[in-house]
Each structure stands twice: as structure tokens, then as C-alpha cells.
Design a protein around this motif. Sequence first.
Motif, mmCIF file in Angstrom:
data_model
loop_
_atom_site.group_PDB
_atom_site.id
_atom_site.type_symbol
_atom_site.label_atom_id
_atom_site.label_comp_id
_atom_site.label_asym_id
_atom_site.label_seq_id
_atom_site.Cartn_x
_atom_site.Cartn_y
_atom_site.Cartn_z
ATOM 1 N N MET A 1 0.843 -1.184 0.000
ATOM 2 C CA MET A 1 0.000 0.000 0.000
ATOM 3 C C MET A 1 0.887 1.245 0.000
ATOM 4 N N THR A 2 0.675 2.131 -0.927
ATOM 5 C CA THR A 2 1.482 3.344 -1.042
ATOM 6 C C THR A 2 0.797 4.479 -0.288
ATOM 7 N N THR A 3 1.576 5.208 0.493
ATOM 8 C CA THR A 3 1.081 6.352 1.237
ATOM 9 C C THR A 3 1.393 7.613 0.457
ATOM 10 N N GLU A 4 0.488 8.561 0.439
ATOM 11 C CA GLU A 4 0.706 9.839 -0.250
ATOM 12 C C GLU A 4 1.770 10.636 0.498
ATOM 13 N N PRO A 5 2.861 11.036 -0.163
ATOM 14 C CA PRO A 5 3.918 11.789 0.508
ATOM 15 C C PRO A 5 3.455 13.174 0.958
ATOM 16 N N ILE A 6 4.051 13.616 2.032
ATOM 17 C CA ILE A 6 3.840 14.971 2.530
ATOM 18 C C ILE A 6 4.868 15.851 1.825
ATOM 19 N N PRO A 7 4.502 17.008 1.288
ATOM 20 C CA PRO A 7 5.477 17.858 0.593
ATOM 21 C C PRO A 7 6.672 18.212 1.484
ATOM 22 N N ALA A 8 7.859 18.204 0.897
ATOM 23 C CA ALA A 8 9.082 18.457 1.649
ATOM 24 C C ALA A 8 9.082 19.832 2.306
ATOM 25 N N GLU A 9 8.374 20.782 1.710
ATOM 26 C CA GLU A 9 8.399 22.134 2.288
ATOM 27 C C GLU A 9 7.726 22.221 3.658
ATOM 28 N N THR A 10 7.040 21.154 4.081
ATOM 29 C CA THR A 10 6.414 21.169 5.404
ATOM 30 C C THR A 10 7.371 20.688 6.488
ATOM 31 N N LEU A 11 8.578 20.333 6.117
ATOM 32 C CA LEU A 11 9.551 19.815 7.081
ATOM 33 C C LEU A 11 9.994 20.877 8.080
ATOM 34 N N THR A 12 10.303 20.401 9.283
ATOM 35 C CA THR A 12 10.913 21.278 10.281
ATOM 36 C C THR A 12 12.126 20.608 10.922
ATOM 37 N N ASP A 13 12.399 19.363 10.582
ATOM 38 C CA ASP A 13 13.512 18.624 11.161
ATOM 39 C C ASP A 13 14.821 19.154 10.573
ATOM 40 N N ASP B 1 18.386 17.986 -7.816
ATOM 41 C CA ASP B 1 17.060 18.467 -7.434
ATOM 42 C C ASP B 1 16.745 18.045 -6.008
ATOM 43 N N ASP B 2 15.944 18.839 -5.327
ATOM 44 C CA ASP B 2 15.453 18.487 -3.991
ATOM 45 C C ASP B 2 14.336 17.467 -4.185
ATOM 46 N N THR B 3 14.644 16.205 -3.956
ATOM 47 C CA THR B 3 13.673 15.126 -4.153
ATOM 48 C C THR B 3 13.180 14.539 -2.836
ATOM 49 N N VAL B 4 13.449 15.211 -1.730
ATOM 50 C CA VAL B 4 13.052 14.707 -0.415
ATOM 51 C C VAL B 4 11.534 14.687 -0.296
ATOM 52 N N VAL B 5 11.031 13.563 0.186
ATOM 53 C CA VAL B 5 9.614 13.449 0.534
ATOM 54 C C VAL B 5 9.529 12.989 1.980
ATOM 55 N N VAL B 6 8.498 13.432 2.653
ATOM 56 C CA VAL B 6 8.237 13.024 4.025
ATOM 57 C C VAL B 6 6.902 12.301 4.024
ATOM 58 N N VAL B 7 6.869 11.158 4.682
ATOM 59 C CA VAL B 7 5.653 10.355 4.746
ATOM 60 C C VAL B 7 5.185 10.268 6.197
ATOM 61 N N PRO B 8 3.904 10.008 6.403
ATOM 62 C CA PRO B 8 3.386 9.984 7.771
ATOM 63 C C PRO B 8 3.855 8.797 8.601
ATOM 64 N N ASP B 9 4.208 7.687 7.957
ATOM 65 C CA ASP B 9 4.625 6.498 8.685
ATOM 66 C C ASP B 9 6.134 6.335 8.619
ATOM 67 N N SER B 10 6.677 5.549 9.539
ATOM 68 C CA SER B 10 8.108 5.293 9.557
ATOM 69 C C SER B 10 8.535 4.493 8.323
ATOM 70 N N VAL B 11 9.654 4.893 7.760
ATOM 71 C CA VAL B 11 10.277 4.166 6.653
ATOM 72 C C VAL B 11 11.706 3.797 7.063
ATOM 73 N N ALA B 12 11.849 3.349 8.315
ATOM 74 C CA ALA B 12 13.161 3.081 8.896
ATOM 75 C C ALA B 12 13.786 1.771 8.435
ATOM 76 N N THR B 13 13.018 0.920 7.758
ATOM 77 C CA THR B 13 13.596 -0.314 7.204
ATOM 78 C C THR B 13 13.366 -0.316 5.700
ATOM 79 N N ALA B 14 14.175 -1.082 4.996
ATOM 80 C CA ALA B 14 14.035 -1.168 3.538
ATOM 81 C C ALA B 14 12.660 -1.707 3.156
ATOM 82 N N ALA B 15 12.172 -2.696 3.898
ATOM 83 C CA ALA B 15 10.869 -3.292 3.579
ATOM 84 C C ALA B 15 9.730 -2.292 3.761
ATOM 85 N N THR B 16 9.747 -1.536 4.856
ATOM 86 C CA THR B 16 8.666 -0.565 5.056
ATOM 87 C C THR B 16 8.786 0.584 4.064
#
Length: 165
Positions: free
Chosen positions: A1-13, A29-44
Motif C-alpha cells: 500500500m502506497t502512502t501519499e507523501p507529505i510535501p518536503a516544504e512542510t519539514l521542520t527537522d 534536485d530536492d527530491t526529499v519526501v516526508v511520509v506519515p509512517d516510519s520508513v526506517a527499514t528497507a521493507a517498510t
Amino acid sequence: MTTEPIPAETLTDPRVENVRAALVAAGLDDTVVVVPDSVATAATAAAVLGCEVAAIANSLIFECDGAPLLIVASGAAKVNVKLLAREHGLGKISRADPDFVLRHAGQPVGGVAPLGHPAPIKTFLDTDLAAHALLWAGAGSHQAMLSLSYRELLAVTGATEAAVR
């Protein structure tokens, strides 16, 4: 299941912002995306991003003779540190603890980016990653990822290409 990315401009980290700045400073290019769930492992990460696990470029920090060593490996690879040490004339390579990783990468385990570290880190790049047109790598936190090609990854890291398994 793919989660819709949060735009990078909303980052504060600040760690993620540092990675974004390093991308742009390298001419990419700035290709950073932030997602609501953890992506701390390759599988996730692969599940959230809708890509193959093998297209995830894991940035793994090891310790080699007291210094950090970055191995950017395919998410499908189990790194053979003895092979890497033997083939490249390195001392003993061991898994670094989270404090060592944070101190040298400036980013937490599970969110380490291949760039944006406080100081340059000797880096090896898994040649298996070249099989993918688009790679995804950590971007400084457990919820941030960036995309780039193998050639771009090789250029921004200054890595030595290597078989890691």
C-alpha cells in the motif's frame, strides 16, 4: 500500500533540512519526501514508496579501525563485511552502535542519508544498485526519503563502487 507523501516544504527537522541543502549544493534536485509512517527499514520504505526492496539504498554506518565507514547497499543485500574488508584492504569492520552513528552521520539509525554528514565519511556503493533507474535513500529521519539515480548517488557520495555480498 502506497502512502501519499507529505510535501518536503512542510519539514521542520533540521537533519532533513541539512540533507535537502546537501542535495541542492551538489547540483541535484530536492527530491526529499516526508511520509506519515516510519520508513526506517528497507521493507517498510519499499511498501510505502511502491518500489522494489532492492531499489532502496540503505545507508549503513559501520566502524572500521575506530572510524566511520558508510556502506550504501541495496535493501535486498546482506552486507558481507569480511568480503569488503578483504577486497579493499580494510581492517575489521563491525556494526556501529546508534550513538556512534548519530555522532558521525548526524542522523539516526534507520534514517541515515548517503550525504549531509558533519564530515566526509569513507563510502562504498553497492554495485547491485546500478540495476535500478531510480533509487530511494534515507533523508535524515525515519519519515524522510530522497530519490536519485545510481550515477547521481555515486557522484554525491564520492563512493568506491563495490560488490557487498
